[in-house]
Write an enzyme that holds these catalytic residues in place. Sequence first.
Site, PDB file in Angstrom:
ATOM      1  CE  LYS A  14      67.197  71.262  36.538  1.00 45.58           C
ATOM      2  NZ  LYS A  14      66.256  70.132  36.684  1.00 45.58           N
ATOM      3  NE  ARG A  89      62.559  75.042  39.106  1.00 47.46           N
ATOM      4  CZ  ARG A  89      63.564  74.251  39.493  1.00 47.46           C
ATOM      5  NH1 ARG A  89      64.781  74.719  39.580  1.00 47.46           N
ATOM      6  NH2 ARG A  89      63.336  73.000  39.779  1.00 47.46           N
ATOM      7  NE  ARG A 128      68.050  63.641  43.807  1.00 51.41           N
ATOM      8  CZ  ARG A 128      67.766  64.682  43.042  1.00 51.41           C
ATOM      9  NH1 ARG A 128      68.702  65.248  42.325  1.00 51.41           N
ATOM     10  NH2 ARG A 128      66.555  65.168  43.005  1.00 51.41           N
ATOM     11  NE  ARG A 134      66.509  67.879  46.174  1.00 53.60           N
ATOM     12  CZ  ARG A 134      66.541  68.319  44.918  1.00 53.60           C
ATOM     13  NH1 ARG A 134      67.671  68.262  44.225  1.00 53.60           N
ATOM     14  NH2 ARG A 134      65.469  68.810  44.362  1.00 53.60           N
ATOM     15  NE  ARG A 146      61.325  68.175  42.859  1.00 54.67           N
ATOM     16  CZ  ARG A 146      62.299  67.310  43.095  1.00 54.67           C
ATOM     17  NH1 ARG A 146      62.129  66.341  43.994  1.00 54.67           N
ATOM     18  NH2 ARG A 146      63.443  67.398  42.445  1.00 54.67           N
TER      19      ARG A 146
HETATM   20  P1  AP5 Z   1      70.256  65.237  38.851  1.00 48.41           P
HETATM   21  O1  AP5 Z   1      71.475  65.509  38.068  1.00 48.41           O
HETATM   22  O2  AP5 Z   1      70.262  65.537  40.292  1.00 48.41           O
HETATM   23  O3  AP5 Z   1      68.995  65.965  38.163  1.00 48.41           O
HETATM   24  P2  AP5 Z   1      68.487  67.433  38.287  1.00 48.41           P
HETATM   25  O4  AP5 Z   1      67.928  67.784  36.958  1.00 48.41           O
HETATM   26  O5  AP5 Z   1      69.534  68.316  38.859  1.00 48.41           O
HETATM   27  O6  AP5 Z   1      67.290  67.194  39.303  1.00 48.41           O
HETATM   28  P3  AP5 Z   1      66.804  68.028  40.552  1.00 48.41           P
HETATM   29  O7  AP5 Z   1      65.948  67.120  41.351  1.00 48.41           O
HETATM   30  O8  AP5 Z   1      67.930  68.706  41.222  1.00 48.41           O
HETATM   31  O9  AP5 Z   1      65.916  69.077  39.808  1.00 48.41           O
HETATM   32  P4  AP5 Z   1      64.978  70.115  40.346  1.00 48.41           P
HETATM   33  O10 AP5 Z   1      64.936  71.047  39.203  1.00 48.41           O
HETATM   34  O11 AP5 Z   1      63.663  69.601  40.792  1.00 48.41           O
HETATM   35  O12 AP5 Z   1      65.645  70.630  41.701  1.00 48.41           O
HETATM   36  P5  AP5 Z   1      66.243  71.998  42.139  1.00 48.41           P
HETATM   37  O13 AP5 Z   1      67.216  71.715  43.176  1.00 48.41           O
HETATM   38  O14 AP5 Z   1      66.622  72.814  40.973  1.00 48.41           O
HETATM   39  O15 AP5 Z   1      69.846  63.738  38.595  1.00 48.41           O
HETATM   40  C1  AP5 Z   1      68.787  63.126  39.298  1.00 48.41           C
HETATM   41  C2  AP5 Z   1      69.171  61.699  39.695  1.00 48.41           C
HETATM   42  O16 AP5 Z   1      69.301  60.938  38.509  1.00 48.41           O
HETATM   43  C3  AP5 Z   1      70.519  61.614  40.418  1.00 48.41           C
HETATM   44  O17 AP5 Z   1      70.454  60.614  41.403  1.00 48.41           O
HETATM   45  C4  AP5 Z   1      71.498  61.214  39.299  1.00 48.41           C
HETATM   46  O18 AP5 Z   1      72.584  60.480  39.791  1.00 48.41           O
HETATM   47  C5  AP5 Z   1      70.609  60.388  38.399  1.00 48.41           C
HETATM   48  N1  AP5 Z   1      70.997  60.482  36.987  1.00 48.41           N
HETATM   49  C6  AP5 Z   1      71.487  61.572  36.345  1.00 48.41           C
HETATM   50  N2  AP5 Z   1      71.710  61.305  35.045  1.00 48.41           N
HETATM   51  C7  AP5 Z   1      71.346  59.991  34.870  1.00 48.41           C
HETATM   52  C8  AP5 Z   1      71.340  59.128  33.739  1.00 48.41           C
HETATM   53  N3  AP5 Z   1      71.760  59.536  32.530  1.00 48.41           N
HETATM   54  N4  AP5 Z   1      70.878  57.872  33.922  1.00 48.41           N
HETATM   55  C9  AP5 Z   1      70.454  57.451  35.147  1.00 48.41           C
HETATM   56  N5  AP5 Z   1      70.453  58.220  36.259  1.00 48.41           N
HETATM   57  C10 AP5 Z   1      70.886  59.483  36.117  1.00 48.41           C
HETATM   58  O19 AP5 Z   1      64.958  72.713  42.793  1.00 48.41           O
HETATM   59  C11 AP5 Z   1      64.382  72.243  43.991  1.00 48.41           C
HETATM   60  C12 AP5 Z   1      63.287  73.203  44.448  1.00 48.41           C
HETATM   61  O20 AP5 Z   1      63.884  74.488  44.727  1.00 48.41           O
HETATM   62  C13 AP5 Z   1      62.192  73.504  43.431  1.00 48.41           C
HETATM   63  O21 AP5 Z   1      61.158  72.563  43.500  1.00 48.41           O
HETATM   64  C14 AP5 Z   1      61.740  74.895  43.885  1.00 48.41           C
HETATM   65  O22 AP5 Z   1      60.909  74.820  45.004  1.00 48.41           O
HETATM   66  C15 AP5 Z   1      63.037  75.548  44.321  1.00 48.41           C
HETATM   67  N6  AP5 Z   1      63.709  76.280  43.227  1.00 48.41           N
HETATM   68  C16 AP5 Z   1      64.941  76.014  42.709  1.00 48.41           C
HETATM   69  N7  AP5 Z   1      65.253  76.876  41.731  1.00 48.41           N
HETATM   70  C17 AP5 Z   1      64.192  77.700  41.614  1.00 48.41           C
HETATM   71  C18 AP5 Z   1      63.896  78.793  40.750  1.00 48.41           C
HETATM   72  N8  AP5 Z   1      64.763  79.200  39.814  1.00 48.41           N
HETATM   73  N9  AP5 Z   1      62.708  79.427  40.910  1.00 48.41           N
HETATM   74  C19 AP5 Z   1      61.824  79.051  41.865  1.00 48.41           C
HETATM   75  N10 AP5 Z   1      62.031  78.013  42.704  1.00 48.41           N
HETATM   76  C20 AP5 Z   1      63.205  77.341  42.572  1.00 48.41           C
HETATM   77 MG    MG Z   2      69.646  69.545  40.581  1.00 50.73          MG
END
Ligand code: AP5
Ligand code: MG
Length: 190
Positions: A14, A89, A128, A134, A146
Amino acid sequence: MLNLVLFGPPGCGKGTQSARLVAAYNLIHLSTGDLLRSEIAHGTALGLEAKKLMDQGVLVPDEVVIGMINSKLEANKSAKGFIFDGFPRTIAQAEALDKLLAGKNTSIKAMLALDVEYDELVKRILHRGEDSGRSDDTDPVIIGKRIEEYNKKTAPLIEYYQKQNKYHRIIGKGTIEEIFAKLCNVIDSL
Ligand code: AP5
Ligand code: MG
């Protein structure tokens, strides 16, 4: 306005694809994960509370993230559109977002859902985690939690957007460029 939900499990890409899409379509990127990490970095009370939950791999309360999104929408009134990354979410968040946007005479145009299998998600996040700083990226148990939270509370949003005819599934395996091209194809066809 072009408002898009970029959807999918942790590690599906994402954040990576949002960065490309905001540049290509001149949109504003709203990632609740990034906003929460910024609160943590600034040592705010909200950040301290959120950190406890994020470190366990569970969701923070709906009110917290809805409030953050609301203030970002208010602060960017002349935007051409938004990419919502990691939000909504839960069903409650999706309903709140629909209401917030309706109050601004706009709506979600499409949900772009990146589909990536479990083992690949864990592999990407652990990779990552080697240098992301993180705390939720290094422990396979927390990463599993997660993904479990996603399956339980977030995946039901697929049906929510399907009912509105806004759901688009994109296979999220392949190179970053290949996936970006597939996302652009869907957006250009909207
Ligand atoms: P990346 O692009 O970072 O993936 P992502 O989907 O953004 O993954 P996140 O880990 O950020 O998702 P998340 O939803 O758990 O975290 P968030 O910060 O939202 O890619 C991942 C890796 O893969 C990178 O190293 C990238 O380079 C690599 N990659 C990408 N594409 C690739 C490809 N095609 N091939 C190979 N490698 C690739 O949430 C974190 C925490 O915050 C949650 O657990 C929760 O506690 C809280 N939170 C956030 N939003 C909410 C909400 N709306 N409600 C409640 N709690 C929330
Ligand atoms: Mg992300």
